[in-house]
Scaffold this motif. Structure first.
Motif, PDB file in Angstrom:
ATOM      1  N   ARG A 166     -25.823 -99.664 -77.861  1.00 32.56           N
ATOM      2  CA  ARG A 166     -26.158-100.574 -76.810  1.00 32.56           C
ATOM      3  C   ARG A 166     -25.290-100.161 -75.484  1.00 32.56           C
ATOM      4  NH1 ARG A 166     -23.282-105.197 -76.529  1.00 32.56           N
ATOM      5  NH2 ARG A 166     -22.968-105.379 -78.868  1.00 32.56           N
ATOM      6  N   ARG A 167     -24.060 -99.759 -75.777  1.00 32.46           N
ATOM      7  CA  ARG A 167     -23.193 -99.375 -74.412  1.00 32.46           C
ATOM      8  C   ARG A 167     -23.421 -98.190 -74.189  1.00 32.46           C
ATOM      9  NH1 ARG A 167     -19.665-102.882 -72.612  1.00 32.46           N
ATOM     10  NH2 ARG A 167     -19.291-105.063 -73.571  1.00 32.46           N
ATOM     11  N   ASP A 173     -17.762-108.079 -77.936  1.00 35.40           N
ATOM     12  CA  ASP A 173     -17.517-106.834 -77.778  1.00 35.40           C
ATOM     13  C   ASP A 173     -15.985-106.683 -77.383  1.00 35.40           C
ATOM     14  OD1 ASP A 173     -19.949-106.016 -78.351  1.00 35.40           O
ATOM     15  OD2 ASP A 173     -20.303-104.894 -76.391  1.00 35.40           O
ATOM     16  N   GLU A 177     -15.499-102.295 -73.795  1.00 38.85           N
ATOM     17  CA  GLU A 177     -15.796-102.425 -72.443  1.00 38.85           C
ATOM     18  C   GLU A 177     -15.308-101.046 -71.562  1.00 38.85           C
ATOM     19  OE1 GLU A 177     -14.677-106.235 -70.920  1.00 38.85           O
ATOM     20  OE2 GLU A 177     -15.843-107.258 -72.431  1.00 38.85           O
ATOM     21  N   SER A 191     -17.464 -98.171 -72.198  1.00 34.52           N
ATOM     22  CA  SER A 191     -18.528 -97.955 -71.791  1.00 34.52           C
ATOM     23  C   SER A 191     -18.743 -97.971 -70.224  1.00 34.52           C
ATOM     24  CB  SER A 191     -19.527 -99.048 -72.091  1.00 34.52           C
ATOM     25  OG  SER A 191     -18.945-100.482 -71.751  1.00 34.52           O
ATOM     26  N   GLN A 192     -17.487 -98.478 -69.561  1.00 29.94           N
ATOM     27  CA  GLN A 192     -17.272 -98.099 -68.055  1.00 29.94           C
ATOM     28  C   GLN A 192     -17.097 -96.514 -67.965  1.00 29.94           C
ATOM     29  OE1 GLN A 192     -14.237-100.741 -66.963  1.00 29.94           O
ATOM     30  NE2 GLN A 192     -15.603-102.538 -67.411  1.00 29.94           N
ATOM     31  N   GLN A 222     -23.969 -93.985 -67.746  1.00 30.39           N
ATOM     32  CA  GLN A 222     -24.925 -95.040 -68.335  1.00 30.39           C
ATOM     33  C   GLN A 222     -26.311 -94.628 -67.828  1.00 30.39           C
ATOM     34  OE1 GLN A 222     -24.233 -97.993 -70.078  1.00 30.39           O
ATOM     35  NE2 GLN A 222     -22.312 -96.674 -70.308  1.00 30.39           N
TER      36      GLN A 222
END
Ligand SMILES: [Zn+2]
Length: 164
Positions: free
Chosen positions: A94-95, A121, A126, A129-130, A134
């Motif tokens: 998802r991330r 999460d 977080e 994923s940053q 993306q």
């Protein structure tokens, strides 16, 4: 999916059957397809997964359903995975965190990505994923100028006309 949803089967004498001669249908199906192992995790690519270790052992071979359907036990839908990879797969996907993030982190040393208590999460997820590229999000198509009105039937008026 919890173990409670999985189908138990009679497999007397099978290498992974328990003392009552039973095992799980998905485990028997993958064992018959790939054999005794040890095996490499489909997700993180670490080797050393073993059948028959206790569930809490980080190298216990977990059978993961690729399409997420817990009773779809076609061999092409089943892969060997760590418990950690199996449990965190949906957060990672998802991330859009690349699996290569864990290529140098032993399965015993991986931090949680999801907190079942808060159903959120973790901060670590977080952060990861940053740092991850993306995918581009497609902008929505422009709205039509004005929706086409259907021809009105004889004897009827448009409701807009009634509003004055
Ligand atoms: Zn893994």
């Amino acid at each position: 999916m919890t173990a409670a949803g999985y189908r138990r089967v009679n497999a007397p004498g099978h290498a992974i059957a328990d003392s009552s001669g039973k095992s799980y249908a998905h485990r028997v199906a993958l064992y018959d397809a790939i054999g005794p192992g040890p095996h490499t995790c489909h997700w993180c690519k670490w080797p050393g997964l073993e059948w028959g270790l206790p569930r809490k052992d980080p190298n216990c071979l977990i059978v993961d359903h690729l399409n997420g359907v817990g009773d779809d036990n076609r061999p092409e839908n089943l892969v060997a995975a760590h418990d950690w990879c199996n449990n965190n797969r949906y957060v990672i996907e998802r991330r859009h965190i690349p699996w290569s993030t864990w290529k140098d982190i032993a399965p015993t040393e991986r931090k949680a990505l999801y907190n079942p208590g808060t159903k959120r999460d973790t901060r670590y997820a977080e952060e990861l994923s940053q740092q991850s590229p993306q995918p581009m999000v497609e902008p929505p198509p422009p709205l039509a100028e004005k929706p086409e009105l259907l021809p009105i039937r004889k004897g009827f008026v448009r409701w807009e006309a009634l509003l004055g």
